[in-house]
Design a protein around this motif. Structure first.
Motif, mmCIF file in Angstrom:
data_model
loop_
_atom_site.group_PDB
_atom_site.id
_atom_site.type_symbol
_atom_site.label_atom_id
_atom_site.label_comp_id
_atom_site.label_asym_id
_atom_site.label_seq_id
_atom_site.Cartn_x
_atom_site.Cartn_y
_atom_site.Cartn_z
ATOM 1 N N SER A 131 0.862 -1.185 0.000
ATOM 2 C CA SER A 131 0.000 0.000 0.000
ATOM 3 C C SER A 131 0.898 1.235 0.000
ATOM 4 O O SER A 131 2.122 1.122 -0.129
ATOM 5 C CB SER A 131 -0.911 -0.019 1.224
ATOM 6 N N GLN A 132 0.318 2.391 0.178
ATOM 7 C CA GLN A 132 1.095 3.634 0.176
ATOM 8 C C GLN A 132 1.397 4.125 1.590
ATOM 9 O O GLN A 132 1.675 5.296 1.795
ATOM 10 C CB GLN A 132 0.324 4.711 -0.583
ATOM 11 N N ILE A 133 1.284 3.224 2.565
ATOM 12 C CA ILE A 133 1.651 3.607 3.932
ATOM 13 C C ILE A 133 2.296 2.397 4.603
ATOM 14 O O ILE A 133 1.774 1.277 4.509
ATOM 15 C CB ILE A 133 0.431 4.136 4.728
ATOM 16 N N ASN A 134 3.426 2.632 5.241
ATOM 17 C CA ASN A 134 4.141 1.523 5.867
ATOM 18 C C ASN A 134 3.747 1.367 7.317
ATOM 19 O O ASN A 134 3.379 2.335 7.991
ATOM 20 C CB ASN A 134 5.649 1.746 5.757
ATOM 21 N N LEU A 135 3.839 0.158 7.817
ATOM 22 C CA LEU A 135 3.648 -0.105 9.233
ATOM 23 C C LEU A 135 4.771 0.584 9.995
ATOM 24 O O LEU A 135 5.854 0.804 9.453
ATOM 25 C CB LEU A 135 3.678 -1.612 9.493
#
Ligand code: NAG
Ligand code: NAG
Length: 571
Positions: free
Chosen positions: A83-87
């Protein structure tokens, strides 16, 4: 020669003028939708207005629910690649069987805090939530079930926390669903902690969670009877009725189920027109239940859908349904009263508003659900006023510019705005083509947020945090002193789990209040404070224990924010 030159000149002017018009339009749009995360943006329109809340939420929202902290939990699925956001915190998912990314450090769920400086916090889900179901429990927990692949029998819980907290999904390792559930629907039961889970792909059964006795899932032949070659019985519309029985709508048919005795108590006539459930994707609400009639009158509204066969003929995009059906559930001979919407719509979301109206938003005018199966986006929301005479119920609102097709969501916020997110009509995140994966988050502001109504807008000063069934309680409501208050309504609204055009667990109770409310002394600041006396719903079948949004509604204008009230049950 001269003619050709003239024609060239004319085309040039047309292009130039169009460019100027587009530039002006864009400037206006940007001004309208710039950074206005708080209420008070462009509220001058009687057809509602739109705000851009985030340019990039990191994920495309497929499922969404609002918690009693006012945060919005959004879920996509796990097997779409990065996705476009990392953990954060160095967390990653390592799944040996994962289809796409066996080592994935990106997030597939987020919590969104409208108005916060950094509105997006990544959440961690372990297994696949693709086309899953859920609902809020009596303690405000989001309980979410099923999905696909390794997630198909999972039960996950999210105990909400304040916006600066670090609450996250917890996957149960001790319990699981009895059947794999992909495209099922859930409904919270009157005990406030048991949910019934109904249907799913090739699952013609229902079950309960939690299920301490480990009893098997129960057959529901209705689900098999309503299946057709393209599905159409998936994500059934469930509505818990005031007598505790369950209304179930699938494809074009509906029943009342006594889930305890497994008996079908009533079968309704077939609704005219198109199929209404996945992949045809109409939507449905139970119209507001009203104390004024003892909560006895129950009507179900189903709107939109797709032409049968749309799913079987990719690239054809037949026109979607333009009809709504409305049925009086407890009438001696119930029948569907049909109405025509201002426009066709598949994949619309139907949301109850504090004014007791129904907002129909999102979706497309042609095609059906599925990847690349729809076009001609329905950018224009409509509001349905169930109290008006037939033919006068629909009002067309201001359009957005962002298509919200397959896999998008809509939820009412505690300040009366509607948060709209997602739209991904592709298997993976795809940012090219006619309908790119949508990561932007918007809010639709219904007409009641127009500044012109600020002079009569009520504000809830004080309300109890908890109420139990049939309890009398008081709410202090301030109204500008110049407003002549003759009546004050209270709307008690659940926070549903929205996915695939249906808001699971959505309900609105219009509470009995004393009218006119008694007024106390002026509180200064040009306001008068009224004490509104009301009675909580008499029985949990009317509204299962949970956190509800309580809005005061004065002359059709709701309070600027709700108060969250926990409706609880003495054990
Ligand atoms: C996520 O982390 C990966 C690996 O470090 C990096 O390549 C990628 O750009 C990051 N994505 C975002 C949206 O920050
Ligand atoms: C609710 O309270 C009223 C007044 O005390 C009482 O008459 C009524 O029976 C109660 N209803 C229920 C369902 O308990």
């Amino acid at each position: 020669m001269l003619w050709a030159l003239l024609k060239l000149y004319a085309s040039f002017m047309v292009i130039l003028l169009s460019a100027i018009a587009i530039a002006l339009f864009m400037t206006r749009k940007l001004n309208n939708s710039g950074q206005v995360p708080t209420q008070g943006g462009d509220r001058g329109e009687n057809v509602g207005s739109w705000q851009l809340l985030s340019e990039n939420a990191g994920i495309s929202s497929m499922h969404a629910a609002v918690t009693h902290y006012g945060t919005v939990v959004m879920l996509d699925r796990t097997n779409i690649g990065a996705s476009q956001i990392n953990l954060t915190g160095g967390r990653c998912r390592d799944e040996a069987d994962e289809l796409t990314l066996r080592h994935d450090c990106s997030a597939h769920s987020i919590v969104f805090t409208p108005g916060a400086e950094n509105p997006v916090r990544p959440l961690y889900i372990q297994t696949d939530t693709w086309c899953s179901s859920g609902q809020l429990n009596g303690d405000g927990t989001i309980v979410q079930t099923g999905g696909d692949f390794e997630g198909i029998m999972k039960i996950r819980r999210f105990w909400p926390c304040a916006p600066d907290g670090d609450c996250d999904w917890v996957e149960s390792t001790k319990e699981s669903l009895k059947m794999g559930r992909w495209y099922a629907s859930n409904q919270l039961l009157p005990d406030g902690y048991t949910q019934i889970v109904v249907g799913g792909r090739n699952v013609f059964k229902y079950e309960f969670i939690p299920n301490p006795s480990s009893s098997p899932a129960i057959n529901l032949p209705f689900l098999q009877d309503t299946a057709d070659p393209q599905g159409d019985n998936l994500y059934p519309f469930l509505h818990l009725l005031p007598d505790g029985s369950l209304f179930i709508f699938a494809n074009r048919d509906s029943i009342i189920l006594d889930y305890s005795s497994t008996k079908v108590l009533k079968k309704f006539p077939t609704i005219p027109g198109e199929p209404r459930n996945y992949p045809s994707a109409g939507s449905s609400v139970m119209l507001p239940l009203r104390a004024a009639d003892g909560y006895a009158h129950v009507e179900i509204l189903v709107c939109g859908g797709a032409q049968y066969g749309a799913f079987l003929t990719p690239g054809q995009y037949p026109p979607a349904s333009q009809t709504c059906g409305r049925i009086d559930v407890f009438a001696a001979e119930p029948k569907w009263e049909m109405e025509t919407m201002p426009m066709r719509r598949t994949m619309g979301d139907m949301l109850l508003l504090p004014t007791e109206d129904v907002l129909i938003i999102n979706g497309a005018q042609n095609g059906c659900q599925g990847w690349g199966m729809a076009n001609n986006p329905a950018l224009t929301p409509v509001v349905y006023n169930p109290r008006m005479a037939e033919g006068q119920r629909f009002t067309t609102m201001a359009p957005t510019t962002i298509p919200r097709l397959y896999h998008s969501t809509a939820n009412l916020l505690p300040d009366g705005r509607v948060i709209v997110a997602g739209s991904n009509t592709h298997q993976y995140y795809t940012f090219t083509g006619e309908f790119p994966t949508e990561l932007r988050v918007e809010a639709f502001l219904p007409r009641y947020l127009n500044v012109a109504y600020d002079n009569i807008r009520p504000t809830i000063m004080q309300a109890p945090e908890k109420i139990t069934y049939n309890e009398s309680f008081q709410v202090r409501v301030a109204v500008p002193a110049s407003a002549a208050v003759t009546e004050m309504k209270l709307s008690l609204m659940s926070a549903p789990f929205n996915t695939h055009s249906f808001s699971q667990g959505q309900r609105l109770l219009s509470l009995q209040v004393l009218t006119p409310p008694s007024s106390t002394a002026s509180s200064g600041g040009g306001e008068k404070v009224y004490i509104v006396s009301a009675t909580a719903p008499p029985r949990p079948e009317l509204a299962p224990p949970s956190f509800y949004m309580l809005f005061a509604v004065h002359n059709d204008i709701p309070s600027s924010t709700c108060k969250w009230v926990q409706l609880y049950r003495h054990r």
